[in-house]
Enzyme design. Sequence first.
Site, short mmCIF file in Angstrom:
data_model
loop_
_atom_site.label_atom_id
_atom_site.label_comp_id
_atom_site.label_asym_id
_atom_site.label_seq_id
_atom_site.Cartn_x
_atom_site.Cartn_y
_atom_site.Cartn_z
N SER A 71 0.83 -1.20 0.00
CA SER A 71 0.00 0.00 0.00
C SER A 71 0.87 1.25 0.00
O SER A 71 1.91 1.30 0.66
CB SER A 71 -0.89 0.00 1.24
OG SER A 71 -1.55 1.25 1.39
N LYS A 126 -7.61 -1.06 -10.13
CA LYS A 126 -8.18 -1.74 -8.96
C LYS A 126 -9.42 -0.98 -8.48
O LYS A 126 -9.34 0.18 -8.10
CB LYS A 126 -7.14 -1.79 -7.84
CG LYS A 126 -7.62 -2.46 -6.55
CD LYS A 126 -6.52 -2.44 -5.51
CE LYS A 126 -6.91 -3.15 -4.24
NZ LYS A 126 -8.07 -2.54 -3.55
N THR A 129 -5.54 2.40 -7.49
CA THR A 129 -6.85 2.37 -6.84
C THR A 129 -7.72 3.49 -7.40
O THR A 129 -7.33 4.65 -7.35
CB THR A 129 -6.71 2.50 -5.32
OG1 THR A 129 -6.05 1.33 -4.82
CG2 THR A 129 -8.06 2.62 -4.64
N HIS A 185 -13.07 -2.42 -2.48
CA HIS A 185 -12.24 -1.85 -1.42
C HIS A 185 -12.55 -2.50 -0.08
O HIS A 185 -12.59 -1.85 0.97
CB HIS A 185 -12.46 -0.34 -1.33
CG HIS A 185 -11.24 0.43 -0.91
ND1 HIS A 185 -10.51 1.21 -1.77
CD2 HIS A 185 -10.62 0.54 0.29
CE1 HIS A 185 -9.51 1.78 -1.12
NE2 HIS A 185 -9.54 1.38 0.13
N TYR A 209 -2.46 5.56 -4.62
CA TYR A 209 -3.53 6.54 -4.59
C TYR A 209 -3.02 7.79 -5.29
O TYR A 209 -1.91 8.24 -5.01
CB TYR A 209 -3.91 6.92 -3.15
CG TYR A 209 -4.62 5.85 -2.37
CD1 TYR A 209 -5.95 5.53 -2.65
CD2 TYR A 209 -3.98 5.17 -1.34
CE1 TYR A 209 -6.62 4.56 -1.92
CE2 TYR A 209 -4.64 4.20 -0.61
CZ TYR A 209 -5.96 3.90 -0.90
OH TYR A 209 -6.62 2.94 -0.18
#
Length: 313
Positions: free
Chosen positions: A110, A234, A159, A258, A133
């Site tokens: 992440s 994603k 994402t 998510h 992100y």
Amino acid sequence: MTYISEITNVMEYEALAKEKLPKMVYDYYASGAEDQWTLQENRNAFSRILFRPRILRDVSKIDMTTTVLGFNISMPIMIAPTAFQKMAHPEGECATARAASAAGTIMTLSSWATSSVEEVSSTGPGIRFFQLYVTKHRNVDAQLVKRAERAGFKAIALTVDTPRLGRREADIKNRFVLPPHLTLKNYEGLYIGKMDKTDDSGLASYVANQIDRSLNWKDVKWLQTITSLPILVKGVLTAEDASLAIQYGAAGIIVSNHGARQLDYVPATVMALEEVVQAAKGRVPVFLDGGVRRGTDVFKALALGASGVFVSI
């Protein structure tokens, strides 16, 4: 009291975690958005899919190996990006990286990790993807992607379902904030703000200040201009978005809601999987995350056309 030696399946770790973790931390990991209907549905949907077994087949030799984006892995089960892992264990993402490598599979780190891409890379060899992100600071995003590339990461998982953070009411009640001894290691020294304690969820306030709500399909093209790594989109739940993802150059699609932490009352990922697979028409691999707890869940996803699954740890 639950003991690790007594655990026989993944779901039993939840009770152990509840015993050992502070309430704010446990609630962060365990909760979904609003009514948490989708959180339950991610599991319940798997239970409605039944097998049609055939018998008297030779199963004496089983080969679970597969390839993902050209990389050989031991099984079609990979590790999804999970933020703030050092809240649960002091070694955090580095321990996860070592475990994934030992298991011969892929770890996705992440961008909100409590270990940096460089720290994870230093744990040794392994196939790793980097989850991104997109923030309001594109120069920072570009730096992160280039750092991941230099550190040997093999793909970017973009994402796309978080233009704003889902309403996670447990985090609001707990006034969630990252414990003071931890930081978002990938952003250290990049001056894009930090997560402060607020009257509700500190994470929600942080996301509101940092995440770019104008993110759109053109940004997938922009990402391709700053990296040669393949890009997985994603957060896809519909055939229409699957087709657009391929049109804009995605190397793969991850069917994801998510972990039911964003928009409540969207379908379970396994219910959305088949239409995405049909829309992809074999042009790119389609993966799934959300609700996977047993090998039978993995088998169901594969039977519906997934090339593999990602599980949160």
